[in-house]
Design a protein around this motif. Structure first.
Motif, mmCIF file in Angstrom:
data_model
loop_
_atom_site.group_PDB
_atom_site.id
_atom_site.type_symbol
_atom_site.label_atom_id
_atom_site.label_comp_id
_atom_site.label_asym_id
_atom_site.label_seq_id
_atom_site.Cartn_x
_atom_site.Cartn_y
_atom_site.Cartn_z
ATOM 1 N N MET A 70 0.840 -1.182 0.000
ATOM 2 C CA MET A 70 0.000 0.000 0.000
ATOM 3 C C MET A 70 0.885 1.247 0.000
ATOM 4 O O MET A 70 1.912 1.284 0.643
ATOM 5 N N LEU A 71 0.434 2.235 -0.717
ATOM 6 C CA LEU A 71 1.076 3.541 -0.724
ATOM 7 C C LEU A 71 0.272 4.439 0.206
ATOM 8 O O LEU A 71 -0.957 4.481 0.122
ATOM 9 N N GLU A 72 0.937 5.133 1.126
ATOM 10 C CA GLU A 72 0.250 6.043 2.037
ATOM 11 C C GLU A 72 0.705 7.464 1.758
ATOM 12 O O GLU A 72 1.910 7.737 1.683
ATOM 13 N N ILE A 73 -0.264 8.354 1.622
ATOM 14 C CA ILE A 73 0.007 9.772 1.386
ATOM 15 C C ILE A 73 -0.703 10.570 2.467
ATOM 16 O O ILE A 73 -1.871 10.299 2.778
ATOM 17 N N SER A 74 -0.008 11.556 3.014
ATOM 18 C CA SER A 74 -0.585 12.419 4.050
ATOM 19 C C SER A 74 -0.365 13.874 3.698
ATOM 20 O O SER A 74 0.662 14.241 3.130
ATOM 21 N N VAL A 75 -1.346 14.690 4.053
ATOM 22 C CA VAL A 75 -1.267 16.134 3.867
ATOM 23 C C VAL A 75 -1.670 16.775 5.186
ATOM 24 O O VAL A 75 -2.730 16.456 5.739
ATOM 25 N N SER A 76 -0.834 17.688 5.690
ATOM 26 C CA SER A 76 -1.103 18.344 6.972
ATOM 27 C C SER A 76 -1.293 19.840 6.792
ATOM 28 O O SER A 76 -0.746 20.438 5.865
ATOM 29 N N ASP A 77 -2.061 20.413 7.702
ATOM 30 C CA ASP A 77 -2.220 21.865 7.731
ATOM 31 C C ASP A 77 -2.177 22.328 9.180
ATOM 32 O O ASP A 77 -2.169 21.521 10.099
ATOM 33 N N ASN A 78 -2.115 23.628 9.366
ATOM 34 C CA ASN A 78 -2.150 24.191 10.713
ATOM 35 C C ASN A 78 -3.387 25.077 10.853
ATOM 36 O O ASN A 78 -3.344 26.134 11.452
ATOM 37 N N GLY A 79 -4.488 24.582 10.308
ATOM 38 C CA GLY A 79 -5.749 25.319 10.310
ATOM 39 C C GLY A 79 -6.489 25.229 11.628
ATOM 40 O O GLY A 79 -5.898 25.004 12.687
ATOM 41 N N ILE A 80 -7.813 25.350 11.534
ATOM 42 C CA ILE A 80 -8.658 25.423 12.736
ATOM 43 C C ILE A 80 -8.840 24.085 13.433
ATOM 44 O O ILE A 80 -9.244 24.036 14.578
ATOM 45 N N GLY A 81 -8.563 22.997 12.735
ATOM 46 C CA GLY A 81 -8.752 21.672 13.320
ATOM 47 C C GLY A 81 -10.202 21.229 13.240
ATOM 48 O O GLY A 81 -11.100 22.019 12.943
ATOM 49 N N ILE A 82 -10.418 19.959 13.484
ATOM 50 C CA ILE A 82 -11.743 19.370 13.361
ATOM 51 C C ILE A 82 -12.047 18.588 14.631
ATOM 52 O O ILE A 82 -11.266 17.706 15.020
ATOM 53 N N PRO A 83 -13.172 18.869 15.270
ATOM 54 C CA PRO A 83 -13.532 18.116 16.477
ATOM 55 C C PRO A 83 -13.684 16.632 16.158
ATOM 56 O O PRO A 83 -14.139 16.266 15.077
ATOM 57 N N LYS A 84 -13.317 15.782 17.083
ATOM 58 C CA LYS A 84 -13.349 14.328 16.883
ATOM 59 C C LYS A 84 -14.733 13.832 16.458
ATOM 60 O O LYS A 84 -14.846 12.942 15.620
ATOM 61 N N ASN A 85 -15.784 14.424 16.984
ATOM 62 C CA ASN A 85 -17.135 13.972 16.648
ATOM 63 C C ASN A 85 -17.542 14.320 15.213
ATOM 64 O O ASN A 85 -18.585 13.889 14.741
ATOM 65 N N LYS A 86 -16.719 15.071 14.493
ATOM 66 C CA LYS A 86 -16.999 15.432 13.097
ATOM 67 C C LYS A 86 -16.102 14.694 12.104
ATOM 68 O O LYS A 86 -16.253 14.855 10.898
ATOM 69 N N HIS A 87 -15.184 13.877 12.586
ATOM 70 C CA HIS A 87 -14.203 13.222 11.713
ATOM 71 C C HIS A 87 -14.848 12.387 10.617
ATOM 72 O O HIS A 87 -14.404 12.427 9.478
ATOM 73 N N GLU A 88 -15.869 11.618 10.910
ATOM 74 C CA GLU A 88 -16.530 10.804 9.889
ATOM 75 C C GLU A 88 -17.454 11.653 9.026
ATOM 76 O O GLU A 88 -17.553 11.456 7.816
ATOM 77 N N GLU A 89 -18.119 12.599 9.639
ATOM 78 C CA GLU A 89 -19.117 13.422 8.947
ATOM 79 C C GLU A 89 -18.516 14.252 7.809
ATOM 80 O O GLU A 89 -19.172 14.461 6.787
ATOM 81 N N ILE A 90 -17.284 14.711 7.950
ATOM 82 C CA ILE A 90 -16.707 15.590 6.927
ATOM 83 C C ILE A 90 -16.466 14.892 5.597
ATOM 84 O O ILE A 90 -16.276 15.558 4.584
ATOM 85 N N PHE A 91 -16.506 13.559 5.582
ATOM 86 C CA PHE A 91 -16.334 12.818 4.336
ATOM 87 C C PHE A 91 -17.670 12.559 3.629
ATOM 88 O O PHE A 91 -17.700 11.930 2.583
ATOM 89 N N GLU A 92 -18.770 13.052 4.207
ATOM 90 C CA GLU A 92 -20.089 12.898 3.600
ATOM 91 C C GLU A 92 -20.358 14.082 2.665
ATOM 92 O O GLU A 92 -19.886 15.193 2.896
ATOM 93 N N THR A 93 -21.154 13.845 1.640
ATOM 94 C CA THR A 93 -21.482 14.877 0.653
ATOM 95 C C THR A 93 -22.194 16.057 1.318
ATOM 96 O O THR A 93 -23.133 15.858 2.082
ATOM 97 N N PHE A 94 -21.723 17.257 1.008
ATOM 98 C CA PHE A 94 -22.286 18.529 1.465
ATOM 99 C C PHE A 94 -22.200 18.743 2.973
ATOM 100 O O PHE A 94 -22.904 19.571 3.527
ATOM 101 N N LYS A 95 -21.317 18.030 3.649
ATOM 102 C CA LYS A 95 -21.132 18.219 5.092
ATOM 103 C C LYS A 95 -19.881 19.043 5.337
ATOM 104 O O LYS A 95 -18.876 18.887 4.657
ATOM 105 N N GLN A 96 -19.962 19.926 6.311
ATOM 106 C CA GLN A 96 -18.824 20.750 6.695
ATOM 107 C C GLN A 96 -18.747 20.821 8.209
ATOM 108 O O GLN A 96 -19.742 20.595 8.904
ATOM 109 N N VAL A 97 -17.566 21.148 8.717
ATOM 110 C CA VAL A 97 -17.395 21.264 10.160
ATOM 111 C C VAL A 97 -18.316 22.345 10.695
ATOM 112 O O VAL A 97 -19.019 22.158 11.677
ATOM 113 N N ASP A 98 -18.346 23.495 10.032
ATOM 114 C CA ASP A 98 -19.210 24.598 10.433
ATOM 115 C C ASP A 98 -20.239 24.812 9.333
ATOM 116 O O ASP A 98 -19.923 25.337 8.275
#
Length: 80
Positions: A1-29
């Motif tokens: 397997m090839l693993e690729i990671s991208v990091s930022d120093n943005g606002i961060g995402i609460p743990k309870n939103k980690h799965e939700e952000i991969f759903e269509t039209f969902k955003q942290v805020d």
């Protein structure tokens, strides 16, 4: 397997939103007074592409410190 990671120093995402952000039209805020634009399609599309290639995607994040998005894909794809 090839693993690729991208990091930022943005606002961060609460743990309870980690799965939700991969759903269509969902955003942290999703409030009408949000500071950041976007449709909520980008991560959903990336997830679909990664899964189409037999991979997985996930996020590690801490609110106020940023996020790291990682995904894996097989190096050798098998045709079915």
């Amino acid at each position: 397997m090839l693993e690729i990671s991208v990091s930022d120093n943005g606002i961060g995402i609460p743990k309870n939103k980690h799965e939700e952000i991969f759903e269509t039209f969902k955003q942290v805020d999703s409030s009408t007074a949000r500071k950041y634009e976007g449709t909520g399609l980008g991560l959903a599309l990336v997830k679909k592409f990664v899964e189409m290639h037999g991979g997985e995607i996930w996020v590690e994040s801490e609110v106020g410190k940023g996020s790291t998005f990682s995904f894996t894909i097989p190096i050798e794809c098998k045709v079915q």
